[in-house]
Design an enzyme around this catalytic site. Structure first.
Site, short mmCIF file in Angstrom:
data_model
loop_
_atom_site.label_atom_id
_atom_site.label_comp_id
_atom_site.label_asym_id
_atom_site.label_seq_id
_atom_site.Cartn_x
_atom_site.Cartn_y
_atom_site.Cartn_z
N GLY A 155 -10.40 16.83 9.55
CA GLY A 155 -9.02 17.07 9.92
C GLY A 155 -8.69 18.56 9.87
CB CYS A 156 -6.04 20.49 11.57
SG CYS A 156 -4.64 19.41 11.29
CE1 TYR A 157 -1.09 21.24 7.47
CE2 TYR A 157 -1.06 18.95 8.13
CZ TYR A 157 -0.43 20.16 8.03
OH TYR A 157 0.86 20.30 8.47
CB THR A 158 -9.33 18.13 5.59
OG1 THR A 158 -9.62 17.92 6.96
CG2 THR A 158 -8.41 17.04 5.11
CB CYS A 166 -7.35 25.18 6.62
SG CYS A 166 -6.79 26.86 6.35
#
Lengths: 346, 346, 346, 346
Positions: free
Chosen positions: A149-152, A154
């Site tokens: 995932g995107c948040y993950t 980063c």
């Protein structure tokens, strides 16, 4: 040439895959799948592709697709990839799933946080979590990659070295994340209208966002113990970009230089991770359009905490770019092929 | 490899040159000139260039530079290029001037609209107006190219075929243009602060903007008679993009198809001009980050006018991209080398 | 106290009516009509109203509503007001219709441009076009007021004095308008998502926007002859604001001062029209949140044209503010009651 | 009428004071002080004030001003108020200082964090910290009020009840704050240009922002022990608004309802504090233009933390609105006089 099929080509992540792959020397998109736009010209949906893509949108028949391509990207809502994949397909093509279906090893955790029943749990074990900087070797051999995932992406990359080296107290980690609006997808919802997002910032999914268990699982591997964290995402009025600000208790008195050397140990050779100079804070504008992760941190002797900051483009390193990075690894190409995108500013 | 020097590398257009040239197969930037940032690392000024550019900013000594490079780009305020250039320099290097110094053939018009004395009028005649789609052959042979302005590129290319073919009444042309804020430059002015530009639109330079005589001169060549127009620029709260909406009286009863065939006659073979399908309006988001010009128009039988619309990225086709296109022509390269940039959305 | 009912209270214009009326000394909203949110608390739809409005949304039963209130505002899609109104209702309450149903006197023009059949053409003649600065006396006596469109308010008021005095050639008028996104309404459409609107500008409804005949009708009255114009709206990435840039041929050699005296003749005593000082261009930020119209113009001796500029807040003077101004007139109140809103900046 | 003088009337906070006071029934601005714009018409600096303010900017002569007004607002850089104030002045007028000069009781802390020598430490003791909801009675009697900072107002009010009641572990508090760009002031700096702020988010002042000791001091009073925290501000691409997301360890197993009752104990009677319904997150858009503080929180049983969220308009409750609230208290007026501003959306 690698023949590529995309299921979900008309979402923001799918379209970003197209943007990146059009400049990829060894890949050729042959299937633009989009259930909502079947028979419509792709460039009628995305005007930027006019004169660049001449194809028409097709459906999401993964069986048929598997016979025509070498790799399938699924940039679709949760549940779809798991409902389509099977052994026969996996024997024919490699699959890079941009949804969450194969990211979490414990199916009950997946089903609890996502509120759906997993349709093909038999492939979860086999699936490789496609965070290239950490699982590079496994990705090279994978048939099925779960693109993070995107948040993950980063969050994990920002905290990983300190967690791995025991320099922060695992349970003390608090991640406060901020995302541009493309992360909310292209669905027509009042909440995502221009006038609702512009001139506004809000937290959402507080204590309950579905990227939480994904971050926890990966950081637990690093810590060697179960990690439970707070993760709070925020919606920011901008198109692209994720900034993570993370807080953790230090387990020892350390300097910035000491921590920096730890980051260098893990990321010193990485093409896409840029460890910033001391006192420089990551900013999303410096990574926009690129596959870079910019990371830095600050030691606070007053509170004995470290404040870790990371910035990515959510559609590139947080989705399509990382997916292509995974493809490159899976097909034995140079990992950065097609991904040496210079960040665009302003 | 073409050795490139940039004078004015720390403005928005200069930085965009760097972004584009970093991916150019046959060019190598060896001089990052910036009077304001001498001795500062270039990537300290533009964080997107971190790990991509390792150079330090140099001054704007064109004499010295001429001995080290094959081509000099001047992305500087009006007057500087004209004050530095001389015959000896032009004998050594090619110059692509992104300022207005050599765009206007009548020096008195230049001096009147720009309010400065031209320092080297002797080169005006020789300088080629670098609008590649129109002056391609002359550009190939030029030592000194005057890179067109951002508004002018979009305005001229949008109206040129109709003006050339006598399909619109020259004196009836009214150009209403809208630009993103990067066009205002990187100078620290209250007017360009975030809070002043955001949530606002305004016209400026009404009847007096300095791109007016440049548009008039070029369209006069097309019309075969002196053209006097209204040109009104507006500042829009976005980073990049120019949209031109132009109005002109038709000289005959014509259909969209008829006008389209005229546009095809001039632009049918052009790589960077996209003639949109009927009823599709150009939007700046579809060209962002690319060298494309998107053009379309609408015939209004009620008023016997044509409404012409054009969209470009002001920093690419309106500045740095066109400058590289000129360089490619001047050095005998494929005109699109380094410029097949897929527009980035969102 | 004037008892107020709003049909369509959960659109942007309806909500703005609520914002303004909450500070109005003599009005009291007793009916928040919203077919889509029936039985939902109004402040659950618009969090800004939390602790300020305690009511729950009701339906759009105009018959029932007419028995409970003194005035009904209809801030609804075209056609609804015309389908609900009847003689009995008009005998009980005053109606201020923010839709287009009663703006255009020629029902065939309405039906052609809006593509719907008018359900109560018998009231069109009676309806007063609610542009207060021009039709003040008629509004005071009206039962049914057609509140002008946002683009039209700004366009008509900007050009009216010159058209009325014959200082511009009627058929030469070209109006290029730019609007913030709240003008597009609160419907959940992909086109109005944050990521689609942000970093973009486009024209839309070119030669066919439905505010065209409304502007033409009103300016025809001023000109004393049928006026046919070009009107081109553009969507701008900002929440509020309309800027009109209009071009017209002057019928005589005139100075700015001369034209200014004409504007003063018509608007000198107007509270909500601000004639700016010479060389100052209207900007939408200076009227945001207020009922002001800022107007100025520039004479171009080179082209013998005048460039007229006007700015309003589309939700205030372009919708809700003007509606309240009409209400004030209809109920014999001070015209500016509740409307002395200081523009909010930044 | 209270005669008001403003020193620093041409910054964003100063201008917001003007906006609010223009609608205040009992205040009259007689002095628009602005060293940078002396002799310039105020409405030439801020076009929104055209026809509303007819005054010309004056200097910052506090001695002279003290003879003409009843209250002076200083909306100036740190240090100026302390350098101007003296006993004679304080005997004549009340002073509300929007800078940090009198906020911190320990002058050495002030001098260390602000890096300047305090010019009138003798008044620090007397100055009342103007957080109305907490220090109401002291404010009523004050000659000199230190108006709190924007971040601090939102931070302190959000955490205060839980800190006061011992429900959170004081040293565990982490505040992650996000602010619109008007908080950065109206100075002409490259960092605050539109193109630098738009499409970007960044942290700044990490571990060193000057609002930190101010928050710590006030929360120490609440906790009854010295509190040391992490405070990280972020710059968000929007004009107005501050959102605070705060994390703290709970000292007991509590429910949302239990914590809510604690908030009600402190804020139940407050006009400007809105305690939101369960599961509703504060958003800056719902308070824009108003003096409200919107607060809510979430209990996380997984981590035994509470996540507290607060939203304000940084220019209103975070600056000018709170200053007027203080003025109202100091002059015995209704605390909400001139401040019942309905939040403006969108």
């Amino acid at each position: 040439m690698i023949k590529v099929g995309i299921i979900g080509a008309t979402g923001y992540a799918g379209q970003e895959l197209v943007r990146i792959l059009l400049s990829h020397k060894y890949a050729d998109i042959v299937w633009y799948g989009s259930r909502s736009y079947i028979d419509k010209k792709y460039s009628d949906v995305f005007g930027n592709m006019f004169k660049l893509v001449d194809s028409t949108c097709l459906d999401d028949n993964m069986e048929a697709l598997a016979n025509e391509v070498d790799v399938i990207f699924t940039a679709t809502p949760q549940g779809l990839c798991a409902s389509l994949v099977n052994e026969a397909i996996l024997n024919k093509v490699k699959i890079i799933d941009l949804s969450a279906d194969f990211r979490i090893k414990d199916v009950s955790v997946y089903e609890q946080w996502y509120g759906i029943t997993h349709k093909s749990p038999q492939f979860i074990d086999e699936a490789v979590y496609g965070l290239c900087e950490i699982n590079r070797e496994d990705i090279k051999k994978a048939r099925l990659v779960a693109n993070p995932g995107c948040y993950t992406t980063c969050s994990i990359l920002s905290a990983y070295p300190l967690m791995k080296e025991g320099l922060i107290r695992p349970q003390s980690l608090i991640i406060d994340a901020k995302s541009g609006t493309s992360g909310a997808g292209r669905g027509a919802k009042v909440d995502n209208l221009y006038c609702e997002v512009n001139e506004n910032i809000k937290a959402y999914g507080v204590t309950s966002h579905r990227h939480t268990p994904e971050i926890e699982e990966q950081l637990s591997y690093a810590a060697g113990e179960p990690v439970v964290i707070n993760f709070t995402p925020h919606l920011v009025p901008m198109n692209r970009g994720i900034l993570v600000t993370a807080y953790a208790d230090l387990t020892a008195d350390v300097t910035w230089q000491k921590l920096r050397s730890v980051y260098e140990k893990y990321y010193g050779g990485e093409t896409f991770i840029r460890l910033l100079d001391e006192n420089v804070c990551p900013q999303t504008r410096w990574v926009e359009g690129s596959n870079f992760v910019d990371i830095n941190f600050k030691v606070d002797p007053r509170t004995h905490r470290v404040i870790i900051m990371g910035a990515i483009d959510n559609l590139v390193k947080g989705a399509a770019g990382q997916a292509v990075q995974n493809m490159n690894l899976m097909f034995g190409l140079d990992e950065s092929e097609g991904l040496m995108l210079v960040p665009m500013f302003p």
